[in-house]
Write a protein that holds these residues in place. Structure first.
Motif, PDB file in Angstrom:
ATOM      1  N   THR A   8       0.935  -1.238   0.029  1.00 21.47           N
ATOM      2  CA  THR A   8       0.115  -0.171   0.080  1.00 21.47           C
ATOM      3  C   THR A   8       0.922   1.331   0.009  1.00 21.47           C
ATOM      4  OG1 THR A   8       0.118   0.131   2.537  1.00 21.47           O
ATOM      5  CG2 THR A   8      -1.881  -1.307   1.409  1.00 21.47           C
ATOM      6  N   ASP A   9       0.496   2.301  -0.462  1.00 22.01           N
ATOM      7  CA  ASP A   9       0.938   3.493  -0.208  1.00 22.01           C
ATOM      8  C   ASP A   9       1.440   3.876   1.103  1.00 22.01           C
ATOM      9  OD1 ASP A   9       1.147   4.103  -3.024  1.00 22.01           O
ATOM     10  OD2 ASP A   9      -0.833   5.213  -3.145  1.00 22.01           O
ATOM     11  N   GLU A  10       0.399   3.621   2.075  1.00 14.56           N
ATOM     12  CA  GLU A  10       0.909   3.956   3.440  1.00 14.56           C
ATOM     13  C   GLU A  10       2.125   3.203   3.804  1.00 14.56           C
ATOM     14  OE1 GLU A  10      -2.394   2.397   5.922  1.00 14.56           O
ATOM     15  OE2 GLU A  10      -1.128   3.054   7.673  1.00 14.56           O
ATOM     16  N   LEU A  11       2.266   1.870   3.498  1.00 13.62           N
ATOM     17  CA  LEU A  11       3.535   1.205   3.787  1.00 13.62           C
ATOM     18  C   LEU A  11       4.637   1.814   2.905  1.00 13.62           C
ATOM     19  CD1 LEU A  11       4.134  -1.243   5.385  1.00 13.62           C
ATOM     20  CD2 LEU A  11       3.354  -2.700   3.605  1.00 13.62           C
ATOM     21  N   ARG A  12       4.416   2.362   1.912  1.00 18.03           N
ATOM     22  CA  ARG A  12       5.675   2.853   1.106  1.00 18.03           C
ATOM     23  C   ARG A  12       6.134   4.272   1.978  1.00 18.03           C
ATOM     24  NH1 ARG A  12       1.964   1.536  -3.475  1.00 18.03           N
ATOM     25  NH2 ARG A  12       3.030   0.050  -4.705  1.00 18.03           N
ATOM     26  N   ARG A  16       9.664   4.998   3.752  1.00 16.32           N
ATOM     27  CA  ARG A  16      10.546   6.289   3.557  1.00 16.32           C
ATOM     28  C   ARG A  16      10.898   6.823   4.916  1.00 16.32           C
ATOM     29  NH1 ARG A  16      10.759   8.239  -1.568  1.00 16.32           N
ATOM     30  NH2 ARG A  16       9.466   7.302  -3.053  1.00 16.32           N
ATOM     31  N   ALA A  17       9.869   7.017   5.688  1.00 20.19           N
ATOM     32  CA  ALA A  17       9.993   7.474   7.004  1.00 20.19           C
ATOM     33  C   ALA A  17      10.916   6.755   8.065  1.00 20.19           C
ATOM     34  CB  ALA A  17       8.518   7.879   7.913  1.00 20.19           C
ATOM     35  N   GLU A  18      10.980   5.547   7.698  1.00 18.07           N
ATOM     36  CA  GLU A  18      11.914   4.686   8.745  1.00 18.07           C
ATOM     37  C   GLU A  18      13.497   4.843   8.329  1.00 18.07           C
ATOM     38  OE1 GLU A  18       9.588   0.853   8.892  1.00 18.07           O
ATOM     39  OE2 GLU A  18      10.075   1.004  10.952  1.00 18.07           O
ATOM     40  N   LEU A  19      13.459   4.918   6.852  1.00 15.21           N
ATOM     41  CA  LEU A  19      14.839   5.160   6.234  1.00 15.21           C
ATOM     42  C   LEU A  19      15.059   6.246   5.487  1.00 15.21           C
ATOM     43  CD1 LEU A  19      14.782   1.139   4.675  1.00 15.21           C
ATOM     44  CD2 LEU A  19      15.717   2.047   6.929  1.00 15.21           C
ATOM     45  N   PRO A  20      15.307   7.289   6.193  1.00 17.69           N
ATOM     46  CA  PRO A  20      15.500   8.633   5.642  1.00 17.69           C
ATOM     47  C   PRO A  20      16.695   8.710   4.503  1.00 17.69           C
ATOM     48  CG  PRO A  20      15.720   8.560   7.767  1.00 17.69           C
ATOM     49  CD  PRO A  20      15.201   7.452   7.475  1.00 17.69           C
ATOM     50  N   GLU A  21      17.404   7.771   4.839  1.00 13.78           N
ATOM     51  CA  GLU A  21      18.802   7.727   3.762  1.00 13.78           C
ATOM     52  C   GLU A  21      18.531   7.535   2.381  1.00 13.78           C
ATOM     53  OE1 GLU A  21      18.423   6.349   6.863  1.00 13.78           O
ATOM     54  OE2 GLU A  21      20.205   7.587   8.139  1.00 13.78           O
ATOM     55  N   VAL A  22      17.224   6.848   2.282  1.00  7.65           N
ATOM     56  CA  VAL A  22      16.878   6.477   0.835  1.00  7.65           C
ATOM     57  C   VAL A  22      16.849   7.701  -0.119  1.00  7.65           C
ATOM     58  CG1 VAL A  22      14.360   6.920   0.976  1.00  7.65           C
ATOM     59  CG2 VAL A  22      15.227   5.026  -0.219  1.00  7.65           C
ATOM     60  N   GLU A  23      16.618   8.926   0.697  1.00  8.31           N
ATOM     61  CA  GLU A  23      16.565  10.131  -0.082  1.00  8.31           C
ATOM     62  C   GLU A  23      18.115  10.615  -0.464  1.00  8.31           C
ATOM     63  OE1 GLU A  23      13.904  11.245  -1.226  1.00  8.31           O
ATOM     64  OE2 GLU A  23      12.663  10.083   0.207  1.00  8.31           O
ATOM     65  N   GLU A  24      18.936   9.866  -0.115  1.00 13.66           N
ATOM     66  CA  GLU A  24      20.364  10.238  -0.690  1.00 13.66           C
ATOM     67  C   GLU A  24      20.812   9.584  -1.933  1.00 13.66           C
ATOM     68  OE1 GLU A  24      23.470  10.982   1.916  1.00 13.66           O
ATOM     69  OE2 GLU A  24      22.305  10.972   3.722  1.00 13.66           O
ATOM     70  N   ILE A  25      19.908   8.671  -2.454  1.00 12.17           N
ATOM     71  CA  ILE A  25      20.011   7.718  -3.440  1.00 12.17           C
ATOM     72  C   ILE A  25      19.738   8.787  -4.902  1.00 12.17           C
ATOM     73  CG2 ILE A  25      19.305   5.889  -5.124  1.00 12.17           C
ATOM     74  CD1 ILE A  25      18.610   4.468  -2.662  1.00 12.17           C
ATOM     75  N   ARG A  26      20.725   9.238  -5.681  1.00  9.07           N
ATOM     76  CA  ARG A  26      20.420  10.076  -6.617  1.00  9.07           C
ATOM     77  C   ARG A  26      19.590   9.622  -7.755  1.00  9.07           C
ATOM     78  NH1 ARG A  26      26.360  11.045  -5.999  1.00  9.07           N
ATOM     79  NH2 ARG A  26      26.445  12.785  -4.442  1.00  9.07           N
ATOM     80  N   ASP A  27      19.597   8.503  -8.098  1.00  9.28           N
ATOM     81  CA  ASP A  27      18.821   7.886  -9.394  1.00  9.28           C
ATOM     82  C   ASP A  27      17.429   7.785  -8.573  1.00  9.28           C
ATOM     83  OD1 ASP A  27      17.727   6.209 -11.218  1.00  9.28           O
ATOM     84  OD2 ASP A  27      18.895   4.804 -11.137  1.00  9.28           O
ATOM     85  N   PRO A  28      16.702   8.195  -9.332  1.00  6.56           N
ATOM     86  CA  PRO A  28      15.277   8.335  -8.863  1.00  6.56           C
ATOM     87  C   PRO A  28      14.511   7.089  -8.816  1.00  6.56           C
ATOM     88  CG  PRO A  28      15.335   9.977 -10.494  1.00  6.56           C
ATOM     89  CD  PRO A  28      16.424   9.327 -10.232  1.00  6.56           C
ATOM     90  N   ALA A  29      14.756   6.334 -10.011  1.00  8.30           N
ATOM     91  CA  ALA A  29      14.057   4.641 -10.252  1.00  8.30           C
ATOM     92  C   ALA A  29      14.731   4.012  -9.149  1.00  8.30           C
ATOM     93  CB  ALA A  29      14.598   4.365 -11.559  1.00  8.30           C
ATOM     94  N   LEU A  30      16.036   4.140  -8.570  1.00  9.40           N
ATOM     95  CA  LEU A  30      16.625   3.158  -7.903  1.00  9.40           C
ATOM     96  C   LEU A  30      16.004   3.476  -6.632  1.00  9.40           C
ATOM     97  CD1 LEU A  30      18.856   0.956  -7.210  1.00  9.40           C
ATOM     98  CD2 LEU A  30      20.327   2.860  -7.086  1.00  9.40           C
ATOM     99  N   ARG A  31      15.732   4.742  -6.180  1.00 12.79           N
ATOM    100  CA  ARG A  31      15.240   5.281  -4.872  1.00 12.79           C
ATOM    101  C   ARG A  31      13.943   4.388  -4.582  1.00 12.79           C
ATOM    102  NH1 ARG A  31      14.272  11.018  -5.443  1.00 12.79           N
ATOM    103  NH2 ARG A  31      16.277  10.886  -6.310  1.00 12.79           N
ATOM    104  N   GLU A  32      13.051   4.582  -5.815  1.00 12.72           N
ATOM    105  CA  GLU A  32      11.605   3.955  -5.840  1.00 12.72           C
ATOM    106  C   GLU A  32      11.669   2.485  -5.609  1.00 12.72           C
ATOM    107  OE1 GLU A  32       9.072   5.912  -5.592  1.00 12.72           O
ATOM    108  OE2 GLU A  32      10.662   7.564  -5.586  1.00 12.72           O
ATOM    109  N   ARG A  33      12.643   1.824  -6.153  1.00 11.56           N
ATOM    110  CA  ARG A  33      12.777   0.479  -6.025  1.00 11.56           C
ATOM    111  C   ARG A  33      13.252  -0.183  -4.748  1.00 11.56           C
ATOM    112  NH1 ARG A  33      14.793   0.392 -12.072  1.00 11.56           N
ATOM    113  NH2 ARG A  33      12.690  -0.265 -12.884  1.00 11.56           N
ATOM    114  N   VAL A  34      14.133   0.748  -4.083  1.00 10.05           N
ATOM    115  CA  VAL A  34      14.459   0.279  -2.571  1.00 10.05           C
ATOM    116  C   VAL A  34      13.063   0.361  -1.710  1.00 10.05           C
ATOM    117  CG1 VAL A  34      15.702   1.127  -0.815  1.00 10.05           C
ATOM    118  CG2 VAL A  34      16.958   0.864  -2.974  1.00 10.05           C
ATOM    119  N   VAL A  35      12.468   1.781  -1.805  1.00 13.23           N
ATOM    120  CA  VAL A  35      11.125   1.710  -1.039  1.00 13.23           C
ATOM    121  C   VAL A  35      10.477   0.520  -1.302  1.00 13.23           C
ATOM    122  CG1 VAL A  35       9.327   3.033  -0.908  1.00 13.23           C
ATOM    123  CG2 VAL A  35      11.468   4.117  -0.899  1.00 13.23           C
ATOM    124  N   GLU A  36      10.060   0.269  -2.843  1.00 15.73           N
ATOM    125  CA  GLU A  36       9.240  -0.691  -3.249  1.00 15.73           C
ATOM    126  C   GLU A  36       9.479  -2.163  -2.616  1.00 15.73           C
ATOM    127  OE1 GLU A  36       6.508   0.386  -4.748  1.00 15.73           O
ATOM    128  OE2 GLU A  36       5.613  -1.694  -4.850  1.00 15.73           O
TER     129      GLU A  36
END
Ligand SMILES: [Fe+2]
Length: 207
Positions: A8-12, A16-36
């Motif tokens: 769910t979007d809530e889980l995504r 993101r809130a639990e792992l703020p370091e994900v925002e440091e990934i520069r490639d947006p597609a890679l960032r989304e896949r880590v969250v997914e």
């Protein structure tokens, strides 16, 4: 097993809130896949958040007295980044793929929702000879999660071989950094008296 329909979007948003370091990934597609990948791993387990997973290296082994599994994932990610950056400051020839390093560190234990799931533990412990105990360790299951959401093999490799499984192959540069950050995390936590004494790995072996 993996259940993409349960994400769910809530889980995504929680990932993101639990792992703020994900925002440091520069490639947006890679960032989304880590969250997914994390959302899929959680959605397919008994856990609703990474922080609900016991703060251990393996189930019942090296358990933090205080804190959560997010402290481990985030701590290893920050240590891996610091190792790379500090060493590059001294050795400029060292070429580290920063995006792979962050994504790999954030995903190295992504199989833990499976291996630590209380329902799985009960099933495996009731009859270890049926499917094994555990049937699949978190590194191997982590590969399943990573590849299922389209993460690149460089990131799946960090899940696959950050731990003992990595002794059977040649680790990538990024995974070598993650492996040492991961082991250092537990060794330093132990030296700093941050672990529940009965859970300390070496004492268990000695007994
Ligand atoms: Fe770890």
């Amino acid at each position: 097993m993996l259940d993409p329909g349960a994400v769910t979007d809530e889980l995504r948003a929680r990932v993101r809130a639990e792992l703020p370091e994900v925002e440091e990934i520069r490639d947006p597609a890679l960032r989304e896949r880590v969250v997914e990948a994390w959302a899929l791993a959680l959605a397919s387990s008994s856990f609703g958040a990474i922080a609900e997973i016991e703060p251990s290296g393996n189930p019942g082994v090296n358990t933090l007295r205080r804190g959560s599994q997010t402290d481990h994932i985030r701590g290893v990610t920050r240590m891996a980044l610091a190792l790379a950056e500090q060493l590059q400051a001294q050795l400029p020839d060292l070429e580290v793929d920063r995006d792979v390093l962050i994504a790999g560190a954030l995903c190295h234990d992504i199989g833990k929702p499976w291996e630590c799931d209380p329902e799985n533990r009960r099933r495996w412990e009731a009859d270890p000879r049926a499917a094994g105990l555990p049937s699949i360790r978190h590194p191997a299951y982590g590969v399943h999660v990573c590849l299922s959401v389209g993460l690149p093999e460089e990131v799946a490799h960090c899940a696959a071989a950050h731990s003992g499984e990595g002794e059977l192959l040649v680790r990538s540069l990024e995974n070598t950094i993650i492996h040492h950050a991961d082991y250092a995390f537990w060794a330093i936590a132990r030296a700093g008296d941050l672990l529940v004494p009965e859970s300390v790995a070496e004492l268990k072996v000695r007994h």
